[in-house]
Write an enzyme that holds these catalytic residues in place. Structure first.
Site, PDB file in Angstrom:
ATOM      1  N   PHE A  57     -60.514 -32.176 -78.705  1.00 52.61           N
ATOM      2  CA  PHE A  57     -59.326 -31.611 -79.348  1.00 52.61           C
ATOM      3  C   PHE A  57     -59.494 -31.617 -80.868  1.00 52.61           C
ATOM      4  CE2 PHE A  57     -58.019 -33.289 -75.261  1.00 52.61           C
ATOM      5  CZ  PHE A  57     -57.373 -32.206 -74.701  1.00 52.61           C
ATOM      6  N   HIS A  58     -60.638 -31.140 -81.285  1.00 46.51           N
ATOM      7  CA  HIS A  58     -60.866 -31.008 -82.717  1.00 46.51           C
ATOM      8  C   HIS A  58     -61.968 -29.980 -82.944  1.00 46.51           C
ATOM      9  CE1 HIS A  58     -63.944 -34.143 -81.714  1.00 46.51           C
ATOM     10  NE2 HIS A  58     -64.670 -33.323 -82.452  1.00 46.51           N
ATOM     11  N   ALA A  59     -62.112 -29.596 -84.220  1.00 46.24           N
ATOM     12  CA  ALA A  59     -63.225 -28.738 -84.634  1.00 46.24           C
ATOM     13  C   ALA A  59     -63.910 -29.433 -85.804  1.00 46.24           C
ATOM     14  CB  ALA A  59     -62.699 -27.366 -85.051  1.00 46.24           C
ATOM     15  N   ARG A 104     -63.152 -27.728 -79.788  1.00 47.25           N
ATOM     16  CA  ARG A 104     -63.761 -28.170 -78.541  1.00 47.25           C
ATOM     17  C   ARG A 104     -62.901 -29.219 -77.852  1.00 47.25           C
ATOM     18  NH1 ARG A 104     -67.912 -30.128 -81.598  1.00 47.25           N
ATOM     19  NH2 ARG A 104     -67.514 -28.277 -82.770  1.00 47.25           N
ATOM     20  N   ILE A 129     -61.404 -31.165 -88.129  1.00 45.26           N
ATOM     21  CA  ILE A 129     -60.093 -30.493 -88.148  1.00 45.26           C
ATOM     22  C   ILE A 129     -59.422 -30.898 -86.837  1.00 45.26           C
ATOM     23  CG2 ILE A 129     -58.855 -28.302 -88.336  1.00 45.26           C
ATOM     24  CD1 ILE A 129     -61.493 -27.040 -89.317  1.00 45.26           C
TER      25      ILE A 129
END
Ligand code: TYD
Length: 143
Positions: A57-59, A104, A129
């Site tokens: 749950f981040h980029a 992702r 992010i």
């Protein structure tokens, strides 16, 4: 001549790895510059994942990762801000090369899942992010 700004456009590319086996069993070799297309600065692995727990749950702004499931299976969701892809890593022969601005998520971990990740940089929280709206803004600005 304009001033060129580096694009941080994301990409997700599946790779099939060659198995070097003999009668004793199987072996897969990962080599920088051969199958892993970047300089490796870090490796980590995710294991002992609890049932029905998803991760990620981040980029990242600027990071390359090469992800292999060396045991068990899990589903990797990648999103470049336009297209969402779901990739099952369910054999050690599959790898996923994820580059730059990709949101992702990791889902459906099997109990025996060991997810091995090679990364092009050291751990830097400033490169993360963690908010989806911020990710969409970053895609507009940098990709
Ligand atoms: P995080 O990347 O958020 O995990 P996931 O994407 O698998 O959900 O990392 C979880 C915690 O571990 C967070 O506190 C940062 C820390 N961490 C490091 O210290 N070094 C690393 O190389 C990684 C990947 C995480």
């Amino acid at each position: 001549m304009g001033c060129s700004v580096e694009s941080l456009k994301g990409s997700t590319e599946p790779h099939k790895l060659a198995v070097l086996g003999d009668e004793r069993g199987s072996l897969i070799a990962l080599e920088q510059g051969q199958n892993i297309p970047f300089e490796i600065r870090r490796a980590y692995y995710i294991f002992n994942t609890k049932k029905d727990v998803s991760r990620g749950f981040h980029a990242h702004y600027r990071l390359q990762q090469y992800i292999v499931c060396v045991s068990g299976r899990c589903r990797i969701l990648t999103d470049d801000g336009v297209t969402v892809q779901n990739t099952w890593l369910d054999t050690p022969q599959k790898a996923l090369h994820v580059k730059n601005l990709i949101w992702r998520e990791m889902h459906d971990f099997s109990e025996d899942c060991v997810l091995l990740v090679f990364a092009s940089d050291h751990y830097k929280e400033s490169d993360y992010i963690r908010n989806y709206n911020d990710f969409k803004l970053a895609v507009k600005r940098y990709a």
